[in-house]
Design a protein around this motif. Structure first.
Motif, PDB file in Angstrom:
ATOM      1  N   HIS A 208       0.819  -1.218   0.000  1.00  0.00           N
ATOM      2  CA  HIS A 208       0.000   0.000   0.000  1.00  0.00           C
ATOM      3  C   HIS A 208       0.855   1.272   0.000  1.00  0.00           C
ATOM      4  CE1 HIS A 208      -3.231  -2.770   0.714  1.00  0.00           C
ATOM      5  NE2 HIS A 208      -2.752  -3.138   1.889  1.00  0.00           N
ATOM      6  N   ASN A 209       2.150   1.127  -0.262  1.00  0.00           N
ATOM      7  CA  ASN A 209       3.037   2.288  -0.208  1.00  0.00           C
ATOM      8  C   ASN A 209       3.717   2.565  -1.541  1.00  0.00           C
ATOM      9  OD1 ASN A 209       4.443  -0.130   0.082  1.00  0.00           O
ATOM     10  ND2 ASN A 209       6.073   0.749   1.330  1.00  0.00           N
ATOM     11  N   GLY A 210       3.028   2.222  -2.634  1.00  0.00           N
ATOM     12  CA  GLY A 210       3.553   2.542  -3.955  1.00  0.00           C
ATOM     13  C   GLY A 210       3.508   4.028  -4.224  1.00  0.00           C
ATOM     14  N   TYR A 211       4.230   4.462  -5.222  1.00  0.00           N
ATOM     15  CA  TYR A 211       4.268   5.891  -5.559  1.00  0.00           C
ATOM     16  C   TYR A 211       2.910   6.353  -6.078  1.00  0.00           C
ATOM     17  CZ  TYR A 211       5.976  10.296  -7.508  1.00  0.00           C
ATOM     18  OH  TYR A 211       6.172  11.628  -7.794  1.00  0.00           O
ATOM     19  N   ASP A 212       2.238   5.488  -6.839  1.00  0.00           N
ATOM     20  CA  ASP A 212       0.942   5.844  -7.422  1.00  0.00           C
ATOM     21  C   ASP A 212      -0.149   4.873  -6.987  1.00  0.00           C
ATOM     22  OD1 ASP A 212       1.312   8.215  -9.038  1.00  0.00           O
ATOM     23  OD2 ASP A 212       2.646   7.009 -10.261  1.00  0.00           O
ATOM     24  N   GLY A 213      -0.144   4.506  -5.716  1.00  0.00           N
ATOM     25  CA  GLY A 213      -1.201   3.654  -5.194  1.00  0.00           C
ATOM     26  C   GLY A 213      -0.738   2.241  -4.924  1.00  0.00           C
ATOM     27  N   ASP A 214      -1.706   1.349  -4.773  1.00  0.00           N
ATOM     28  CA  ASP A 214      -1.392  -0.039  -4.445  1.00  0.00           C
ATOM     29  C   ASP A 214      -0.596  -0.718  -5.559  1.00  0.00           C
ATOM     30  OD1 ASP A 214      -2.689   0.216  -2.078  1.00  0.00           O
ATOM     31  OD2 ASP A 214      -4.443  -0.979  -2.624  1.00  0.00           O
ATOM     32  N   LEU A 215       0.279  -1.626  -5.152  1.00  0.00           N
ATOM     33  CA  LEU A 215       1.100  -2.399  -6.079  1.00  0.00           C
ATOM     34  C   LEU A 215       1.022  -3.855  -5.629  1.00  0.00           C
ATOM     35  CD1 LEU A 215       4.612  -1.410  -7.348  1.00  0.00           C
ATOM     36  CD2 LEU A 215       4.163  -3.737  -6.610  1.00  0.00           C
ATOM     37  N   GLN A 216       0.581  -4.726  -6.519  1.00  0.00           N
ATOM     38  CA  GLN A 216       0.380  -6.134  -6.143  1.00  0.00           C
ATOM     39  C   GLN A 216       1.361  -7.046  -6.878  1.00  0.00           C
ATOM     40  OE1 GLN A 216      -3.185  -8.784  -7.276  1.00  0.00           O
ATOM     41  NE2 GLN A 216      -3.696  -8.116  -5.190  1.00  0.00           N
ATOM     42  N   ILE A 217       1.932  -7.982  -6.119  1.00  0.00           N
ATOM     43  CA  ILE A 217       2.894  -8.924  -6.695  1.00  0.00           C
ATOM     44  C   ILE A 217       2.508 -10.362  -6.361  1.00  0.00           C
ATOM     45  CG2 ILE A 217       4.734  -7.219  -6.541  1.00  0.00           C
ATOM     46  CD1 ILE A 217       5.027 -10.189  -4.251  1.00  0.00           C
ATOM     47  N   ALA A 218       3.094 -11.285  -7.112  1.00  0.00           N
ATOM     48  CA  ALA A 218       2.960 -12.711  -6.807  1.00  0.00           C
ATOM     49  C   ALA A 218       4.371 -13.274  -6.692  1.00  0.00           C
ATOM     50  CB  ALA A 218       2.185 -13.427  -7.907  1.00  0.00           C
ATOM     51  N   LEU A 219       4.643 -13.968  -5.602  1.00  0.00           N
ATOM     52  CA  LEU A 219       5.970 -14.521  -5.365  1.00  0.00           C
ATOM     53  C   LEU A 219       5.862 -16.032  -5.233  1.00  0.00           C
ATOM     54  CD1 LEU A 219       8.908 -13.356  -4.813  1.00  0.00           C
ATOM     55  CD2 LEU A 219       8.450 -13.919  -2.419  1.00  0.00           C
ATOM     56  N   GLY A 220       6.615 -16.734  -6.082  1.00  0.00           N
ATOM     57  CA  GLY A 220       6.626 -18.184  -6.010  1.00  0.00           C
ATOM     58  C   GLY A 220       7.768 -18.667  -5.123  1.00  0.00           C
ATOM     59  N   ILE A 221       7.440 -19.504  -4.152  1.00  0.00           N
ATOM     60  CA  ILE A 221       8.439 -20.044  -3.224  1.00  0.00           C
ATOM     61  C   ILE A 221       8.305 -21.563  -3.213  1.00  0.00           C
ATOM     62  CG2 ILE A 221       9.353 -20.035  -0.874  1.00  0.00           C
ATOM     63  CD1 ILE A 221       7.976 -17.344  -0.458  1.00  0.00           C
ATOM     64  N   GLY A 222       9.427 -22.231  -3.482  1.00  0.00           N
ATOM     65  CA  GLY A 222       9.410 -23.681  -3.526  1.00  0.00           C
ATOM     66  C   GLY A 222       9.443 -24.297  -2.137  1.00  0.00           C
ATOM     67  N   ASN A 223       9.132 -25.585  -2.089  1.00  0.00           N
ATOM     68  CA  ASN A 223       9.194 -26.306  -0.810  1.00  0.00           C
ATOM     69  C   ASN A 223      10.615 -26.360  -0.248  1.00  0.00           C
ATOM     70  OD1 ASN A 223       6.439 -26.851  -0.717  1.00  0.00           O
ATOM     71  ND2 ASN A 223       6.645 -28.774  -1.873  1.00  0.00           N
ATOM     72  N   ASP A 224      11.584 -26.085  -1.108  1.00  0.00           N
ATOM     73  CA  ASP A 224      12.974 -26.055  -0.661  1.00  0.00           C
ATOM     74  C   ASP A 224      13.388 -24.698  -0.111  1.00  0.00           C
ATOM     75  OD1 ASP A 224      12.868 -24.652  -3.005  1.00  0.00           O
ATOM     76  OD2 ASP A 224      14.439 -25.796  -4.052  1.00  0.00           O
ATOM     77  N   GLY A 225      12.398 -23.759  -0.010  1.00  0.00           N
ATOM     78  CA  GLY A 225      12.694 -22.441   0.546  1.00  0.00           C
ATOM     79  C   GLY A 225      13.426 -21.515  -0.410  1.00  0.00           C
ATOM     80  N   ILE A 226      13.355 -21.788  -1.701  1.00  0.00           N
ATOM     81  CA  ILE A 226      14.002 -20.952  -2.720  1.00  0.00           C
ATOM     82  C   ILE A 226      12.923 -20.236  -3.542  1.00  0.00           C
ATOM     83  CG2 ILE A 226      15.509 -20.931  -4.745  1.00  0.00           C
ATOM     84  CD1 ILE A 226      16.954 -21.607  -2.146  1.00  0.00           C
ATOM     85  N   ILE A 227      13.168 -18.967  -3.824  1.00  0.00           N
ATOM     86  CA  ILE A 227      12.232 -18.192  -4.645  1.00  0.00           C
ATOM     87  C   ILE A 227      12.318 -18.678  -6.093  1.00  0.00           C
ATOM     88  CG2 ILE A 227      11.669 -15.899  -5.557  1.00  0.00           C
ATOM     89  CD1 ILE A 227      12.705 -14.738  -2.909  1.00  0.00           C
ATOM     90  N   LYS A 228      11.186 -19.064  -6.647  1.00  0.00           N
ATOM     91  CA  LYS A 228      11.130 -19.614  -7.994  1.00  0.00           C
ATOM     92  C   LYS A 228      10.792 -18.564  -9.052  1.00  0.00           C
ATOM     93  CE  LYS A 228      11.879 -23.678  -6.272  1.00  0.00           C
ATOM     94  NZ  LYS A 228      13.212 -24.318  -6.434  1.00  0.00           N
ATOM     95  N   GLY A 229      10.047 -17.547  -8.646  1.00  0.00           N
ATOM     96  CA  GLY A 229       9.658 -16.536  -9.623  1.00  0.00           C
ATOM     97  C   GLY A 229       8.975 -15.356  -8.978  1.00  0.00           C
ATOM     98  N   PHE A 230       8.874 -14.282  -9.749  1.00  0.00           N
ATOM     99  CA  PHE A 230       8.266 -13.035  -9.281  1.00  0.00           C
ATOM    100  C   PHE A 230       7.461 -12.455 -10.424  1.00  0.00           C
ATOM    101  CE2 PHE A 230       8.361  -8.431  -9.550  1.00  0.00           C
ATOM    102  CZ  PHE A 230       7.977  -8.008  -8.284  1.00  0.00           C
ATOM    103  N   SER A 231       6.305 -11.909 -10.092  1.00  0.00           N
ATOM    104  CA  SER A 231       5.479 -11.268 -11.112  1.00  0.00           C
ATOM    105  C   SER A 231       4.740 -10.088 -10.512  1.00  0.00           C
ATOM    106  CB  SER A 231       4.474 -12.277 -11.680  1.00  0.00           C
ATOM    107  OG  SER A 231       3.652 -11.678 -12.659  1.00  0.00           O
ATOM    108  N   THR A 232       4.660  -9.004 -11.266  1.00  0.00           N
ATOM    109  CA  THR A 232       3.870  -7.843 -10.844  1.00  0.00           C
ATOM    110  C   THR A 232       2.477  -7.969 -11.437  1.00  0.00           C
ATOM    111  OG1 THR A 232       5.861  -6.464 -10.835  1.00  0.00           O
ATOM    112  CG2 THR A 232       3.747  -5.333 -10.800  1.00  0.00           C
TER     113      THR A 232
END
Length: 362
Positions: free
Chosen positions: A263-287
């Motif tokens: 809720h602290n974007g420059y021009d309003g809300d900014l939503q992301i999706a973060l993929g996290i594997g069962n091994d605790g590693i980030i798999k991907g990021f998307s806005t």
């Protein structure tokens, strides 16, 4: 007698006026074409650098209407605020053919660091860039002003008239150019202006605008997994400082995708999706939702920005100044967009915190 003299004088005056108007009309018709060609030649002098092989230039029918409609056309193509300043056809004076050999197009982006940046590109009739030049700019000397140097401008020659991108880590694809070091904002604006000219060419001379390939943003959050196979994970929205965890998708036997709104974007809300594997590693990021300025904070939607997260441990992430040396779990800040970068990290770290508290080991 006096009345007759007045009538005669009036008739003489009418005849003289008519003859003068007729003479001026003849002179206008005789000089119109040379004047128009002289104006075309004067404009062409600016553009010859982007089409070195051009022998002659010609006005395009309905030019004024094409230019007036360019802002709306480019807005629909994703280049809001850009417009085309000028367009000329490249013709061969040695033949009787009226078919253009190519075109020179000048376009402006409003998103330079110092304001408007106008560029010109040359494009052959079969869609190959013959050259690129910055016509006018107000960028910082020694930084953004490097957009006029051959080391930058010559990258465009020979590329296909398709959407261009830039890379801060070295161009690796056919449609990429190297960004100007320390001048990402300028590079983005120049690229937008060039793409605006290309989109104008495609729409009017190249068979229509190239369709934009739609990619499911959730596919970027967990690559190589069909988003349709992701299962909604039962949860209630959870709020933290400046963020809300909105939803969780379960990737069977592989991990989770956590969707968070900052809720602290420059021009309003900014939503992301973060993929996290069962091994605790980030798999991907998307806005998923971004209202930020395209050439500034809007860069958080780029594949290059997203790639920084892939392979990191699902531990708190921070950022460093653009171009600085990065350590573990640090990303490169978006130049000129500290607020947006901070908002992205608010969401990312919110997703990571939720993963550890609610999903890890589940």
């Amino acid at each position: 007698m006096k009345k007759s003299s007045t009538l005669t004088n009036t008739l003489v005056l009418v005849v003289v006026t008519f003859v003068a108007i007729l003479a001026l009309s003849v002179v206008y018709q005789v000089t119109k074409a040379p004047i128009e060609q002289a104006e075309i030649n004067a404009r062409a002098e600016v553009y010859k650098v982007v089409y070195p092989e051009a022998e002659d230039f010609a006005q395009i029918d309905n030019t004024e209407a094409l230019l007036e409609g360019s802002a709306d056309l480019l807005s629909e193509a994703g280049y809001s605020g850009c417009f085309v300043n000028d367009v000329l056809a490249v013709v061969d004076p040695a033949t009787s053919s009226t078919a253009p050999k190519g075109y020179v197009i000048a376009a402006t982006s409003p998103s330079g660091y110092g304001g408007n940046i106008q560029v010109a590109i040359g494009i052959t009739a079969d869609g190959v860039l013959t050259g690129f030049n910055v016509v006018s700019h107000a960028e910082t000397a020694g930084l953004g002003s490097k957009c006029t140097e051959p080391a930058f401008t010559e990258q465009f020659k020979g590329k296909k008239a398709e959407t261009l991108a830039y890379s801060k880590t070295g161009a690796s694809a056919d449609n990429e150019i190297d960004a100007i070091g320390g001048a990402t904002i300028t590079t983005g604006a120049v690229t937008d202006a060039a793409n605006a000219a290309i989109a104008f060419y495609q729409a009017h001379f190249g068979g229509g605008l190239t369709p934009v390939e739609e990619v499911d943003p959730m596919a970027k959050a967990f690559p190589d997994v069909d988003p349709e196979s992701m299962i909604d994970h039962k949860m209630d929205e959870v709020s933290g400082e400046n963020y809300t965890v909105n939803a969780v998708k379960e990737v069977k036997d592989a991990g989770y995708v956590v969707i968070v709104t900052a809720h602290n974007g420059y021009d309003g809300d900014l939503q992301i999706a973060l993929g996290i594997g069962n091994d605790g590693i980030i798999k991907g990021f998307s806005t998923l939702i971004c209202n930020e300025t395209k050439t500034l904070g809007g860069q958080c939607t780029s594949d290059e920005f997203a790639a920084q997260f892939v392979g990191m441990k699902a531990d708190p992430v921070s950022h460093v100044a653009s171009g600085a040396k990065m350590e573990n779990n640090e990303i490169d800040m978006i130049a000129g967009a500290t607020i947006t970068t901070d908002a992205v990290l608010t969401a990312v770290n919110g997703a990571i915190d939720y993963y550890h508290k609610e999903l890890k080991g589940a």
